[in-house]
Design a protein around this motif. Structure first.
Motif, PDB file in Angstrom:
ATOM      1  N   MET A   1       0.891  -1.152   0.061  1.00  0.00           N
ATOM      2  CA  MET A   1      -0.111   0.083  -0.059  1.00  0.00           C
ATOM      3  C   MET A   1       1.054   1.222  -0.042  1.00  0.00           C
ATOM      4  O   MET A   1       1.852   1.410   0.742  1.00  0.00           O
ATOM      5  N   SER A   2       0.724   2.153  -0.991  1.00  0.00           N
ATOM      6  CA  SER A   2       1.514   3.253  -1.000  1.00  0.00           C
ATOM      7  C   SER A   2       0.645   4.537  -0.476  1.00  0.00           C
ATOM      8  O   SER A   2      -0.657   4.406   0.043  1.00  0.00           O
ATOM      9  N   TRP A   3       1.374   5.635   0.058  1.00  0.00           N
ATOM     10  CA  TRP A   3       1.061   6.859   0.513  1.00  0.00           C
ATOM     11  C   TRP A   3       1.581   8.045  -0.005  1.00  0.00           C
ATOM     12  O   TRP A   3       2.788   7.952  -0.056  1.00  0.00           O
ATOM     13  N   ASP A   4       0.691   9.156  -0.114  1.00  0.00           N
ATOM     14  CA  ASP A   4       1.438  10.424  -0.355  1.00  0.00           C
ATOM     15  C   ASP A   4       0.454  11.525   0.076  1.00  0.00           C
ATOM     16  O   ASP A   4      -0.752  11.187   0.296  1.00  0.00           O
ATOM     17  N   LEU A   5       1.087  12.713   0.085  1.00  0.00           N
ATOM     18  CA  LEU A   5       0.146  13.796   0.517  1.00  0.00           C
ATOM     19  C   LEU A   5      -1.090  14.067  -0.178  1.00  0.00           C
ATOM     20  O   LEU A   5      -1.718  14.688   0.282  1.00  0.00           O
ATOM     21  N   ILE A   6      -1.106  13.862  -1.580  1.00  0.00           N
ATOM     22  CA  ILE A   6      -1.937  14.249  -2.552  1.00  0.00           C
ATOM     23  C   ILE A   6      -3.260  13.175  -2.603  1.00  0.00           C
ATOM     24  O   ILE A   6      -4.105  13.590  -2.148  1.00  0.00           O
ATOM     25  N   THR A  13      -2.724  -3.089  -6.566  1.00  0.00           N
ATOM     26  CA  THR A  13      -3.507  -3.910  -7.303  1.00  0.00           C
ATOM     27  C   THR A  13      -3.106  -5.260  -7.322  1.00  0.00           C
ATOM     28  O   THR A  13      -2.159  -5.700  -6.604  1.00  0.00           O
ATOM     29  N   PHE A  14      -4.014  -6.128  -7.832  1.00  0.00           N
ATOM     30  CA  PHE A  14      -3.815  -7.557  -7.906  1.00  0.00           C
ATOM     31  C   PHE A  14      -2.145  -8.034  -8.416  1.00  0.00           C
ATOM     32  O   PHE A  14      -1.543  -8.580  -7.922  1.00  0.00           O
ATOM     33  N   ASN A  15      -1.961  -7.414  -9.670  1.00  0.00           N
ATOM     34  CA  ASN A  15      -0.820  -7.493 -10.130  1.00  0.00           C
ATOM     35  C   ASN A  15       0.275  -7.047  -9.306  1.00  0.00           C
ATOM     36  O   ASN A  15       1.424  -7.686  -9.470  1.00  0.00           O
ATOM     37  N   GLN A  16       0.380  -5.961  -8.744  1.00  0.00           N
ATOM     38  CA  GLN A  16       1.291  -5.432  -7.540  1.00  0.00           C
ATOM     39  C   GLN A  16       1.644  -6.327  -6.691  1.00  0.00           C
ATOM     40  O   GLN A  16       2.636  -6.754  -6.072  1.00  0.00           O
ATOM     41  N   LEU A  17       0.660  -6.870  -5.926  1.00  0.00           N
ATOM     42  CA  LEU A  17       0.676  -8.030  -5.064  1.00  0.00           C
ATOM     43  C   LEU A  17       1.121  -9.236  -5.642  1.00  0.00           C
ATOM     44  O   LEU A  17       2.075 -10.123  -4.938  1.00  0.00           O
ATOM     45  N   LEU A  18       0.659  -9.680  -6.837  1.00  0.00           N
ATOM     46  CA  LEU A  18       1.362 -11.002  -7.445  1.00  0.00           C
ATOM     47  C   LEU A  18       2.772 -10.842  -7.527  1.00  0.00           C
ATOM     48  O   LEU A  18       3.643 -11.602  -7.414  1.00  0.00           O
ATOM     49  N   GLN A  19       3.256  -9.751  -8.160  1.00  0.00           N
ATOM     50  CA  GLN A  19       4.751  -9.526  -8.249  1.00  0.00           C
ATOM     51  C   GLN A  19       5.492  -9.437  -6.821  1.00  0.00           C
ATOM     52  O   GLN A  19       6.423 -10.227  -6.830  1.00  0.00           O
ATOM     53  N   ALA A  20       4.854  -8.963  -5.716  1.00  0.00           N
ATOM     54  CA  ALA A  20       5.561  -9.035  -4.675  1.00  0.00           C
ATOM     55  C   ALA A  20       5.722 -10.347  -3.989  1.00  0.00           C
ATOM     56  O   ALA A  20       6.530 -10.792  -3.578  1.00  0.00           O
ATOM     57  N   PHE A  21       4.607 -11.232  -4.446  1.00  0.00           N
ATOM     58  CA  PHE A  21       4.499 -12.613  -4.029  1.00  0.00           C
ATOM     59  C   PHE A  21       5.496 -13.572  -4.739  1.00  0.00           C
ATOM     60  O   PHE A  21       6.301 -14.302  -4.174  1.00  0.00           O
ATOM     61  N   GLY A  40       0.847 -21.670 -13.405  1.00  0.00           N
ATOM     62  CA  GLY A  40       0.531 -23.052 -13.523  1.00  0.00           C
ATOM     63  C   GLY A  40       1.024 -23.677 -12.329  1.00  0.00           C
ATOM     64  O   GLY A  40       0.836 -24.905 -12.187  1.00  0.00           O
ATOM     65  N   ASP A  41       1.676 -23.053 -11.565  1.00  0.00           N
ATOM     66  CA  ASP A  41       2.420 -23.814 -10.294  1.00  0.00           C
ATOM     67  C   ASP A  41       1.574 -23.784  -9.117  1.00  0.00           C
ATOM     68  O   ASP A  41       0.688 -22.882  -8.864  1.00  0.00           O
ATOM     69  N   ASN A  42       1.802 -24.685  -8.163  1.00  0.00           N
ATOM     70  CA  ASN A  42       1.095 -24.835  -6.946  1.00  0.00           C
ATOM     71  C   ASN A  42       1.465 -23.581  -5.979  1.00  0.00           C
ATOM     72  O   ASN A  42       0.492 -23.061  -5.250  1.00  0.00           O
ATOM     73  N   PHE A  43       2.456 -22.901  -6.144  1.00  0.00           N
ATOM     74  CA  PHE A  43       2.691 -21.651  -5.386  1.00  0.00           C
ATOM     75  C   PHE A  43       1.678 -20.692  -5.775  1.00  0.00           C
ATOM     76  O   PHE A  43       1.114 -20.014  -4.639  1.00  0.00           O
ATOM     77  N   TYR A  44       1.201 -20.688  -6.880  1.00  0.00           N
ATOM     78  CA  TYR A  44       0.388 -19.633  -7.140  1.00  0.00           C
ATOM     79  C   TYR A  44      -1.023 -20.155  -6.294  1.00  0.00           C
ATOM     80  O   TYR A  44      -1.891 -19.314  -5.990  1.00  0.00           O
ATOM     81  N   LYS A  45      -1.585 -21.297  -6.463  1.00  0.00           N
ATOM     82  CA  LYS A  45      -2.786 -21.617  -5.992  1.00  0.00           C
ATOM     83  C   LYS A  45      -2.635 -21.512  -4.528  1.00  0.00           C
ATOM     84  O   LYS A  45      -3.906 -20.849  -3.953  1.00  0.00           O
ATOM     85  N   TYR A  46      -1.693 -21.385  -3.899  1.00  0.00           N
ATOM     86  CA  TYR A  46      -1.520 -20.999  -2.377  1.00  0.00           C
ATOM     87  C   TYR A  46      -1.693 -19.577  -2.233  1.00  0.00           C
ATOM     88  O   TYR A  46      -2.344 -18.836  -1.429  1.00  0.00           O
ATOM     89  N   GLY A  47      -0.997 -18.887  -3.181  1.00  0.00           N
ATOM     90  CA  GLY A  47      -0.614 -17.345  -2.942  1.00  0.00           C
ATOM     91  C   GLY A  47      -1.767 -16.796  -3.306  1.00  0.00           C
ATOM     92  O   GLY A  47      -2.095 -15.711  -3.089  1.00  0.00           O
ATOM     93  N   TYR A  48      -2.654 -17.219  -4.305  1.00  0.00           N
ATOM     94  CA  TYR A  48      -3.701 -16.442  -4.977  1.00  0.00           C
ATOM     95  C   TYR A  48      -4.691 -16.071  -3.707  1.00  0.00           C
ATOM     96  O   TYR A  48      -5.300 -15.232  -3.396  1.00  0.00           O
ATOM     97  N   ALA A  49      -5.242 -17.066  -2.818  1.00  0.00           N
ATOM     98  CA  ALA A  49      -5.869 -16.856  -1.746  1.00  0.00           C
ATOM     99  C   ALA A  49      -5.511 -15.769  -0.840  1.00  0.00           C
ATOM    100  O   ALA A  49      -6.224 -14.755  -0.422  1.00  0.00           O
ATOM    101  N   GLY A  50      -4.313 -15.784  -0.772  1.00  0.00           N
ATOM    102  CA  GLY A  50      -3.396 -14.745   0.233  1.00  0.00           C
ATOM    103  C   GLY A  50      -3.748 -13.353  -0.318  1.00  0.00           C
ATOM    104  O   GLY A  50      -3.758 -12.499   0.440  1.00  0.00           O
ATOM    105  N   ILE A  51      -3.389 -13.276  -1.653  1.00  0.00           N
ATOM    106  CA  ILE A  51      -3.447 -12.151  -2.115  1.00  0.00           C
ATOM    107  C   ILE A  51      -4.695 -11.620  -2.489  1.00  0.00           C
ATOM    108  O   ILE A  51      -4.899 -10.469  -2.042  1.00  0.00           O
ATOM    109  N   GLN A  52      -5.770 -12.374  -2.489  1.00  0.00           N
ATOM    110  CA  GLN A  52      -7.330 -11.770  -2.180  1.00  0.00           C
ATOM    111  C   GLN A  52      -7.488 -11.216  -0.813  1.00  0.00           C
ATOM    112  O   GLN A  52      -8.090 -10.194  -0.689  1.00  0.00           O
ATOM    113  N   LEU A  53      -6.989 -11.825   0.413  1.00  0.00           N
ATOM    114  CA  LEU A  53      -7.109 -11.413   1.676  1.00  0.00           C
ATOM    115  C   LEU A  53      -6.352 -10.015   1.697  1.00  0.00           C
ATOM    116  O   LEU A  53      -7.097  -9.055   2.442  1.00  0.00           O
TER     117      LEU A  53
END
Length: 277
Positions: A1-6, A13-21, A40-53
């Motif tokens: 999550m980013s923050w600025d004064l403006i 976004t989902f893509n940003q969180l996926l890249q971090a994962f 297509g990997d099992n890592f994605y299956k586990y990570g997807y639920a976490g990203i949604q949360l």
């Protein structure tokens, strides 16, 4: 999550969180996934639920921030605009009922004559014929008592009292607007180059009425050219002449009519519409 004064807090976004994962998996397990190959990997299956949360949590956090920022802004407005100032008191009447106001437009005379020093000339645009006017009148008096000083002489035709905490009654006065009765006449010459349909007289009248209700209020000068425009309202027109009469049609004028603080335009009959082909 980013923050600025403006923009404040902005959820990722989902893509940003996926890249971090993906970066975390590669760092931890020495893999070389990217955001495409991991799908297509099992890592994605586990990570997807976490990203949604995380997406949901960051969205809620951003929503809380927005509400908190709005609360702080509203609180600052109350601090910066105390009700005892002219703008503060006018705002206390103008606020919607849901926000603690009365939804009423008001004006106060600008005192420039030393002989009127200490006087307050308040005008409130309220309907004296409304069934709840007596209640509304007392609510105005209550706000005057709560916000204005007792050192003033209150001038007006509407009078009321309010008891102070010591049992003493104080008298307050305000006035209703002074109506300026007018007739309206609108003459439209249609353009030979018009590509839009020519409105009928009732359609033109409805547009004028809607614009007048939206743009005019107590305290404003009556400026005829504002209430019906070619580009906004009548694109078929070559020119529009909007005139008003204060003497039942004996004479007409199209120049702005300056209004005193206590005057309000009152159109006494439906506008006359003339459309020339």
């Amino acid at each position: 999550m980013s923050w600025d004064l403006i923009n404040g807090y902005q959820p990722r976004t989902f893509n940003q969180l996926l890249q971090a994962f993906v970066d975390g998996v590669n760092s931890q397990y020495g893999t070389t996934f990217d955001t495409t190959t991991i799908l297509g990997d099992n890592f994605y299956k586990y990570g997807y639920a976490g990203i949604q949360l995380v997406l949901e949590a960051e969205a809620k956090t951003a929503e809380i921030y927005a509400k908190l920022a709005d609360f702080i802004r509203t609180s600052n407005d109350k601090i910066n605009l105390p009700r005892s100032t002219i703008s503060g008191f006018i705002s206390s009447l103008l606020l919607p009922v849901a926000d603690g106001g009365l939804g009423l437009i008001s004006t106060i005379k600008d005192i420039t004559d030393p002989a009127e020093a200490g006087y307050l000339f308040l005008v409130v645009d309220a309907d004296a014929s409304a069934p709840n006017f007596a209640t509304l009148k007392q609510q105005i008096i209550d706000r005057m008592h709560a916000s204005l000083t007792c050192a003033l002489y209150y001038n007006g035709t509407q009078t009321g009292t309010k008891m102070a905490i010591n049992g003493q009654n104080f008298t307050y006065k305000f006035s209703l607007p002074t109506p300026v009765d007018i007739l309206v006449r609108i003459t439209i010459n249609s353009s030979a180059n018009a590509t839009t349909a020519i409105l009928n007289t009732e359609q033109v009248r409805n547009k004028f009425n809607a614009n007048f209700a939206l743009l005019y209020r107590l305290g404003l000068d009556f400026e005829p050219e504002k209430y019906l425009e070619i580009a906004r309202d009548c694109p078929f027109a070559a020119d529009i002449l909007l005139e008003y009469s204060e003497n039942a049609g004996s004479t007409w004028s199209s120049v702005p009519r300056a209004m005193a603080y206590n005057e309000k335009i009152n159109i006494t009959a439906p506008a006359t519409i003339i459309i020339n082909s």
